[in-house]
Write a protein that holds these residues in place. Sequence first.
Motif, PDB file in Angstrom:
ATOM      1  N   GLU A   1       0.811  -1.217   0.000  1.00  0.00           N
ATOM      2  CA  GLU A   1       0.000   0.000   0.000  1.00  0.00           C
ATOM      3  C   GLU A   1       0.844   1.267   0.000  1.00  0.00           C
ATOM      4  O   GLU A   1       0.327   2.356  -0.300  1.00  0.00           O
ATOM      5  N   THR A   2       2.139   1.187   0.324  1.00  0.00           N
ATOM      6  CA  THR A   2       2.993   2.380   0.303  1.00  0.00           C
ATOM      7  C   THR A   2       3.543   2.671  -1.083  1.00  0.00           C
ATOM      8  O   THR A   2       4.096   3.749  -1.307  1.00  0.00           O
ATOM      9  N   GLY A   3       3.402   1.738  -2.022  1.00  0.00           N
ATOM     10  CA  GLY A   3       3.850   1.988  -3.378  1.00  0.00           C
ATOM     11  C   GLY A   3       4.668   0.843  -3.939  1.00  0.00           C
ATOM     12  O   GLY A   3       4.761  -0.242  -3.363  1.00  0.00           O
ATOM     13  N   LEU A   4       5.281   1.099  -5.092  1.00  0.00           N
ATOM     14  CA  LEU A   4       6.031   0.096  -5.849  1.00  0.00           C
ATOM     15  C   LEU A   4       7.503   0.482  -5.925  1.00  0.00           C
ATOM     16  O   LEU A   4       7.839   1.637  -6.171  1.00  0.00           O
ATOM     17  N   VAL A   5       8.380  -0.509  -5.695  1.00  0.00           N
ATOM     18  CA  VAL A   5       9.815  -0.363  -5.919  1.00  0.00           C
ATOM     19  C   VAL A   5      10.242  -1.501  -6.832  1.00  0.00           C
ATOM     20  O   VAL A   5      10.002  -2.672  -6.518  1.00  0.00           O
ATOM     21  N   ALA A   6      10.857  -1.170  -7.972  1.00  0.00           N
ATOM     22  CA  ALA A   6      11.221  -2.202  -8.945  1.00  0.00           C
ATOM     23  C   ALA A   6      12.568  -1.872  -9.561  1.00  0.00           C
ATOM     24  O   ALA A   6      12.901  -0.703  -9.761  1.00  0.00           O
ATOM     25  N   THR A   7      13.355  -2.915  -9.851  1.00  0.00           N
ATOM     26  CA  THR A   7      14.611  -2.761 -10.581  1.00  0.00           C
ATOM     27  C   THR A   7      14.650  -3.793 -11.705  1.00  0.00           C
ATOM     28  O   THR A   7      14.175  -4.916 -11.553  1.00  0.00           O
ATOM     29  N   PHE A   8      15.206  -3.380 -12.833  1.00  0.00           N
ATOM     30  CA  PHE A   8      15.343  -4.233 -14.005  1.00  0.00           C
ATOM     31  C   PHE A   8      16.771  -4.123 -14.513  1.00  0.00           C
ATOM     32  O   PHE A   8      17.365  -3.044 -14.476  1.00  0.00           O
ATOM     33  N   ARG A   9      17.313  -5.240 -14.996  1.00  0.00           N
ATOM     34  CA  ARG A   9      18.629  -5.206 -15.645  1.00  0.00           C
ATOM     35  C   ARG A   9      18.604  -6.165 -16.821  1.00  0.00           C
ATOM     36  O   ARG A   9      18.385  -7.360 -16.670  1.00  0.00           O
TER      37      ARG A   9
END
Length: 462
Positions: free
Chosen positions: A261-269
């Motif tokens: 509910e606090t949001g999205l954190v995403a990493t891509f490589r």
Amino acid sequence: MSCKKTPVIFKDFWRNRLSRYGTLLALLGLLVFLALPLGSKYLVRQWLLENGADTATIGKIRINPFTGRFSLTDVSVTRNGQTVLSKSSVRVDFGLRALFDREALLQSATLTDTAVEIERYDDGTLRIGSYRSSPRDEQRVGGEAAPWVFRAKEVGFSRVRIRYLDDGLRLDLFIAEGVARRFTTGREGMAGSLDLGGELNGAPLNLHLSALSFRPELGLEGRLDCSDFPLSSLAGVFGSRLTGLLGRLRAKTEISLKYDETGLVATFRGKAGLADIEVGGHGWAGSGGLALDGGLGFSSREPSGPRFDLDGLLLARPVSFAMPGKQLRLDGTEATHNGQISIGLGEAVTVRSDAEISVVRADFRLAETAVSAGLGTWSGTVDLDSGGGGEPMRLETDGGMELQGLLLAVSGSNLQAVSDSLSVDTDAALAFGAGPSYTGTSDMTAAGLRLVRGESALAKIG
């Protein structure tokens, strides 16, 4: 002779209290064994109805209490007028452990031709089908029971559709074939794994997750291979920060994601591409196509607004960016960015770049001033703050620039500056308030510089 002795033997057997109890117990066990499927079917249906289902139907149920195996076929559940579980076929090898701790272990199961809906609420509650779990902050208080925790060693999927819903995200996952291992609704964190092939929101998808969790947050790590994923599916993640998001994503990349509910954190490589992008916020808009070879990070948990961080090679073709309120517009036929860049999308748009940049056919306009170049390169840092809350827009640069085929024009003056080439070394800051202000130093070298008014050349320098 044997016929005459039989009644005596039977009477002797029946007079024995242990024999009578044993016979009655055996008959009772047989009756329970025969009635077990019918009773279990009733109990399962009642459990579904008591945990949020409006209607629940079960076609057949088969149970082997000696092996702990059972199967359900044609299971359908509706909730609030919507089908949340349809025509499910489940084969289960089910072992229970730690019942006093309200934990259940599912040894193995197979879901075939199934549709299920998962919804996450603001209080952390997770609904799977018709069953709604307890809030994530619920504890054992005053002797009240803690929520059930379900664990599964292995679950197979075949032709399964899963819809995931919350305030900011709508995902429709179709699994043609897949398998999940070490799945849990507990709080162990990244414990499970998932391999599947299918579609996500209609886009082809292959996914290998080496780690997976649902509580205390949705989390996953692994490898993603998808094409033509609609970006509009992610618009809700940005909340009111974005006024629109369109485009298509293709990616073959390592991925790490955490969402609650606090949001999205995403990493891509890896490698990814965005086609036909149209994105806008309050006071700005952009469009074009992007291709990335490197790393990309995103966070919607920042107090100032969503932020993107990129490290690698980025190709934009074409690209357009505009801020009508600031009378700013940038258009480029092709641009490459090799290095690091951070973009913030809050009340003000902020950009910080430390990279080598090249542009083919770029047009830039700010208020009454227009600049165009056939080819341009830059090496150094750029900091841009569009200004918010009445603050002026600010641009800071530290590096070197080369431009070819330069044209500078000021609207209403009919005056233009034209140059075959221009080299600039700069360490300066520009602020655009009531009027532009400049601080810093810049060294400029021009070749074939001409001042032109209409058809007439007023001056030639170099």
